[in-house]
Design a protein around this motif. Structure first.
Motif, PDB file in Angstrom:
ATOM      1  N   SER A  49      45.316  10.295 -58.498  1.00 24.80           N
ATOM      2  CA  SER A  49      45.317   9.465 -60.062  1.00 24.80           C
ATOM      3  C   SER A  49      44.418  10.170 -61.071  1.00 24.80           C
ATOM      4  N   ILE A  50      44.760  10.433 -62.250  1.00 24.61           N
ATOM      5  CA  ILE A  50      43.910  10.981 -63.352  1.00 24.61           C
ATOM      6  C   ILE A  50      43.521   9.850 -64.260  1.00 24.61           C
ATOM      7  N   MET A  51      42.686  10.225 -65.035  1.00 23.32           N
ATOM      8  CA  MET A  51      42.020   9.224 -66.151  1.00 23.32           C
ATOM      9  C   MET A  51      42.549  10.128 -67.379  1.00 23.32           C
ATOM     10  N   THR A  52      43.376   9.326 -68.232  1.00 24.11           N
ATOM     11  CA  THR A  52      43.897  10.070 -69.293  1.00 24.11           C
ATOM     12  C   THR A  52      42.976   9.954 -70.485  1.00 24.11           C
ATOM     13  N   GLU A  53      43.277  10.271 -71.857  1.00 29.35           N
ATOM     14  CA  GLU A  53      42.391  10.656 -72.783  1.00 29.35           C
ATOM     15  C   GLU A  53      41.915   9.231 -73.414  1.00 29.35           C
ATOM     16  N   ASP A  54      42.863   8.328 -73.362  1.00 25.19           N
ATOM     17  CA  ASP A  54      42.317   7.137 -73.755  1.00 25.19           C
ATOM     18  C   ASP A  54      42.018   6.176 -72.649  1.00 25.19           C
ATOM     19  N   VAL A  73      50.620  20.977 -75.471  1.00 29.07           N
ATOM     20  CA  VAL A  73      51.487  20.060 -75.361  1.00 29.07           C
ATOM     21  C   VAL A  73      50.892  18.554 -75.654  1.00 29.07           C
ATOM     22  N   ALA A  74      51.377  17.966 -76.666  1.00 27.75           N
ATOM     23  CA  ALA A  74      50.982  16.561 -77.163  1.00 27.75           C
ATOM     24  C   ALA A  74      51.288  15.557 -76.355  1.00 27.75           C
ATOM     25  N   MET A  75      50.392  14.587 -76.144  1.00 31.72           N
ATOM     26  CA  MET A  75      50.507  13.433 -75.271  1.00 31.72           C
ATOM     27  C   MET A  75      51.645  12.743 -75.558  1.00 31.72           C
ATOM     28  N   GLY A  76      52.680  12.248 -74.533  1.00 30.06           N
ATOM     29  CA  GLY A  76      53.638  11.674 -74.951  1.00 30.06           C
ATOM     30  C   GLY A  76      55.024  12.317 -74.778  1.00 30.06           C
ATOM     31  N   GLU A  77      54.892  13.756 -75.205  1.00 30.69           N
ATOM     32  CA  GLU A  77      56.127  14.734 -75.679  1.00 30.69           C
ATOM     33  C   GLU A  77      56.945  14.540 -74.139  1.00 30.69           C
ATOM     34  N   GLU A  91      61.251  16.115 -64.859  1.00 31.60           N
ATOM     35  CA  GLU A  91      61.336  15.497 -66.123  1.00 31.60           C
ATOM     36  C   GLU A  91      60.538  14.291 -66.511  1.00 31.60           C
ATOM     37  N   GLY A  92      59.904  14.302 -67.486  1.00 25.83           N
ATOM     38  CA  GLY A  92      59.237  13.172 -67.959  1.00 25.83           C
ATOM     39  C   GLY A  92      58.430  13.200 -69.192  1.00 25.83           C
ATOM     40  N   ASN A  93      57.207  12.311 -69.319  1.00 25.27           N
ATOM     41  CA  ASN A  93      56.562  12.386 -70.551  1.00 25.27           C
ATOM     42  C   ASN A  93      54.960  12.931 -70.251  1.00 25.27           C
ATOM     43  N   ASN A  94      54.631  13.790 -71.100  1.00 27.12           N
ATOM     44  CA  ASN A  94      53.194  14.257 -70.853  1.00 27.12           C
ATOM     45  C   ASN A  94      52.117  13.186 -70.672  1.00 27.12           C
ATOM     46  N   LYS A  95      51.324  13.107 -69.770  1.00 31.45           N
ATOM     47  CA  LYS A  95      50.154  12.224 -69.696  1.00 31.45           C
ATOM     48  C   LYS A  95      48.782  12.717 -70.095  1.00 31.45           C
ATOM     49  N   LEU A  96      48.997  14.055 -69.819  1.00 29.03           N
ATOM     50  CA  LEU A  96      47.471  14.801 -70.065  1.00 29.03           C
ATOM     51  C   LEU A  96      47.927  16.239 -70.027  1.00 29.03           C
ATOM     52  N   HIS A  97      46.941  16.983 -70.776  1.00 31.58           N
ATOM     53  CA  HIS A  97      47.098  18.516 -70.987  1.00 31.58           C
ATOM     54  C   HIS A  97      45.668  18.963 -70.886  1.00 31.58           C
ATOM     55  N   LYS A  99      43.136  22.582 -70.829  1.00 30.52           N
ATOM     56  CA  LYS A  99      43.013  23.967 -70.691  1.00 30.52           C
ATOM     57  C   LYS A  99      41.750  24.200 -69.860  1.00 30.52           C
ATOM     58  N   GLU A 100      41.901  24.681 -68.568  1.00 30.52           N
ATOM     59  CA  GLU A 100      40.733  25.069 -67.974  1.00 30.52           C
ATOM     60  C   GLU A 100      40.392  26.592 -68.127  1.00 30.52           C
ATOM     61  N   GLN A 101      39.414  26.792 -67.122  1.00 29.07           N
ATOM     62  CA  GLN A 101      38.972  28.456 -67.166  1.00 29.07           C
ATOM     63  C   GLN A 101      39.814  29.464 -67.227  1.00 29.07           C
ATOM     64  N   LEU A 102      40.786  29.217 -65.968  1.00 31.74           N
ATOM     65  CA  LEU A 102      41.524  30.121 -65.538  1.00 31.74           C
ATOM     66  C   LEU A 102      43.284  29.982 -65.853  1.00 31.74           C
ATOM     67  N   HIS A 103      43.417  28.454 -66.145  1.00 33.17           N
ATOM     68  CA  HIS A 103      44.717  28.140 -66.453  1.00 33.17           C
ATOM     69  C   HIS A 103      44.853  27.111 -67.104  1.00 33.17           C
ATOM     70  N   SER A 104      46.181  26.421 -67.529  1.00 34.97           N
ATOM     71  CA  SER A 104      46.199  25.014 -68.082  1.00 34.97           C
ATOM     72  C   SER A 104      47.041  24.255 -67.271  1.00 34.97           C
ATOM     73  N   ARG A 105      46.769  22.739 -67.141  1.00 39.95           N
ATOM     74  CA  ARG A 105      47.569  21.864 -66.249  1.00 39.95           C
ATOM     75  C   ARG A 105      47.983  20.696 -67.215  1.00 39.95           C
ATOM     76  N   LEU A 106      49.241  20.245 -66.811  1.00 37.08           N
ATOM     77  CA  LEU A 106      49.581  19.330 -67.519  1.00 37.08           C
ATOM     78  C   LEU A 106      50.104  18.187 -66.441  1.00 37.08           C
ATOM     79  N   TRP A 107      50.057  16.892 -66.754  1.00 38.82           N
ATOM     80  CA  TRP A 107      50.553  15.777 -65.725  1.00 38.82           C
ATOM     81  C   TRP A 107      51.455  15.011 -66.341  1.00 38.82           C
ATOM     82  N   LEU A 108      52.228  14.754 -65.460  1.00 38.68           N
ATOM     83  CA  LEU A 108      53.635  13.932 -65.699  1.00 38.68           C
ATOM     84  C   LEU A 108      53.334  12.511 -65.004  1.00 38.68           C
TER      85      LEU A 108
END
Length: 108
Positions: A49-54, A73-77, A91-97, A99-108
């Protein structure tokens, strides 16, 4: 040879129609899938699991790895990952995006 980012991240963009009060007309809106970046996805087989921005704890379906310079990518997109043959992998909605030191990550 193995590609680091073999897939394509697509974001669903919806542009609302706009009313012109001068002549009473509406300019057309649009809905389309837009190519955002190359990517690689990885399913969540372990129930992590992750903790989202809210501050909501969310058990995610997949994490998508992107280049560091990928646009935010905005939350919920609504997003999807496409393989080289044009098939939808996930396919799904973005829950968290993030930007890390070497890459970006996005969670569905």
């Amino acid at each position: 040879m193995v590609k680091r980012l073999p897939y394509t991240l697509m974001v669903f963009q919806k542009i609302e129609s706009v009313y012109n009060p001068e002549d009473g007309s509406w300019s057309g809106g649009s809905e389309e899938w837009v190519n955002v970046s190359k990517c690689r996805d990885e399913g969540n087989g372990g129930g992590r699991s992750i903790m989202t921005e809210d501050s909501e704890v969310y058990v995610f379906n997949a994490v998508i790895y992107l280049p560091k310079n990928c646009p935010k990518v905005a939350m919920g997109e609504k997003i999807k990952v496409i393989d080289a043959e044009g098939n939808t992998r996930i396919e799904g909605n973005n829950k968290l995006h993030k930007k890390e030191q070497l890459h970006s990550r996005l969670w569905l």
